[in-house]
Design an enzyme around this catalytic site. Structure first.
Site, PDB file in Angstrom:
ATOM      1  N   PRO A  21       0.795  -1.228   0.000  1.00 34.59           N
ATOM      2  CG  PRO A  21      -0.122  -1.100   2.133  1.00 34.59           C
ATOM      3  CD  PRO A  21       0.538  -2.060   1.188  1.00 34.59           C
ATOM      4  CG  ASN A  22      -0.186   4.354   1.311  1.00 33.88           C
ATOM      5  OD1 ASN A  22      -1.153   4.896   0.788  1.00 33.88           O
ATOM      6  ND2 ASN A  22      -0.243   3.829   2.524  1.00 33.88           N
ATOM      7  NE  ARG A  29       4.149   6.612   1.642  1.00 38.30           N
ATOM      8  CZ  ARG A  29       4.400   5.386   2.037  1.00 38.30           C
ATOM      9  NH1 ARG A  29       4.816   4.474   1.175  1.00 38.30           N
ATOM     10  NH2 ARG A  29       4.210   5.037   3.283  1.00 38.30           N
ATOM     11  CE1 TYR A  34       9.257   4.731   2.883  1.00 36.50           C
ATOM     12  CE2 TYR A  34       7.690   6.560   2.901  1.00 36.50           C
ATOM     13  CZ  TYR A  34       8.197   5.413   3.469  1.00 36.50           C
ATOM     14  OH  TYR A  34       7.653   4.934   4.620  1.00 36.50           O
ATOM     15  CG  ASN A  83       8.156  -2.320   0.369  1.00 34.85           C
ATOM     16  OD1 ASN A  83       7.665  -2.412   1.506  1.00 34.85           O
ATOM     17  ND2 ASN A  83       8.772  -1.241  -0.055  1.00 34.85           N
ATOM     18  CB  ALA A  86       1.509   0.309   6.426  1.00 32.68           C
ATOM     19  CD  GLU A 107      10.224  -7.829   5.886  1.00 34.50           C
ATOM     20  OE1 GLU A 107      10.377  -8.934   6.451  1.00 34.50           O
ATOM     21  OE2 GLU A 107       9.995  -6.776   6.511  1.00 34.50           O
ATOM     22  CG  HIS A 109      11.101  -2.676   4.508  1.00 33.20           C
ATOM     23  ND1 HIS A 109       9.742  -2.541   4.469  1.00 33.20           N
ATOM     24  CD2 HIS A 109      11.353  -3.837   5.146  1.00 33.20           C
ATOM     25  CE1 HIS A 109       9.182  -3.566   5.066  1.00 33.20           C
ATOM     26  NE2 HIS A 109      10.140  -4.378   5.488  1.00 33.20           N
ATOM     27  NE  ARG A 116      10.695   5.671   8.379  1.00 32.53           N
ATOM     28  CZ  ARG A 116       9.710   5.538   7.494  1.00 32.53           C
ATOM     29  NH1 ARG A 116       9.741   4.549   6.606  1.00 32.53           N
ATOM     30  NH2 ARG A 116       8.710   6.388   7.487  1.00 32.53           N
TER      31      ARG A 116
HETATM   32  C1  DQA Z   1       8.333   0.794   3.802  1.00 32.97           C
HETATM   33  C2  DQA Z   1       8.480   1.017   5.309  1.00 32.97           C
HETATM   34  C3  DQA Z   1       7.144   0.883   5.999  1.00 32.97           C
HETATM   35  O1  DQA Z   1       7.275   1.109   7.388  1.00 32.97           O
HETATM   36  C4  DQA Z   1       6.149   1.894   5.451  1.00 32.97           C
HETATM   37  O2  DQA Z   1       4.878   1.715   6.037  1.00 32.97           O
HETATM   38  C5  DQA Z   1       6.078   1.906   3.981  1.00 32.97           C
HETATM   39  C6  DQA Z   1       7.288   1.699   3.191  1.00 32.97           C
HETATM   40  C7  DQA Z   1       9.656   1.040   3.040  1.00 32.97           C
HETATM   41  O3  DQA Z   1       9.745   0.608   1.904  1.00 32.97           O
HETATM   42  O4  DQA Z   1      10.565   1.675   3.577  1.00 32.97           O
HETATM   43  O5  DQA Z   1       5.019   2.174   3.400  1.00 32.97           O
HETATM   44  O6  DQA Z   1       7.968  -0.555   3.580  1.00 32.97           O
END
Ligand code: DQA
Length: 154
Positions: A21-22, A29, A34, A83, A86, A107, A109, A116
């Protein structure tokens, strides 16, 4: 005596890359965290490296947990790069789906989740993943692709 040789063509290994998501908003964003690359640019880099590595990669961006679970359950890939965004910090459903399919999962990120907020330091996914790559921006996906190649070549 007739000796025949059968050419055995090796099947191209398929890697499914799921952006949670997002992540469709990348480039706009929280760019300080990011970065400025869009998801389209990142996907192009993933597909180019996959081609170089001889992998057949497919990318998907999904905002909802159920859609991610359904994509993981489909038997159309050999390794998963995910990825979970959240959902990393909340989703037992995604964790269980990864455990259920018994395919190697990596996984990813973009940010370093351990530097963080405290709530980001817990990953429900890490325990069922082959490994986790966190903190290298878009290169996290490229490192994951190289890891997938290594795992699939074993
Ligand atoms: C994320 C890290 C997560 O905590 C966050 O909610 C994201 C992006 C990252 O790629 O750094 O949406 O997965």
């Amino acid at each position: 005596m007739i000796i025949s040789f059968m050419a055995v063509k090796k099947k191209t290994q398929r890697v499914l890359v799921i952006h949670g998501p997002n992540l469709n908003l990348l480039g706009k964003r929280e760019t300080g965290i990011y970065g400025k690359k869009s998801l389209t640019q990142i996907n192009a880099e993933i597909l180019a490296l996959a081609k170089d590595l001889g992998l057949d990669a497919r990318t998907l961006q999904l905002n909802s947990e159920g859609d991610i679970v359904e994509a993981i359950q489909k038997d159309n890939y050999d390794a998963l790069i995910i990825n979970p965004a959240a959902y990393t910090h909340t989703s037992i459903a995604i964790r269980d789906a990864i455990a259920a399919v018994e395919k190697p999962a990596i996984e990813v990120h973009l940010s370093n989740i351990y530097t963080r907020e405290d709530f980001r330091k817990k990953s429900y996914i890490a325990g069922v993943a082959a490994g986790q790559i966190s903190g290298f921006g878009p290169d996290s996906y490229l490192l994951a692709l190289r890891a997938a190649k290594t795992i699939l070549s074993r």
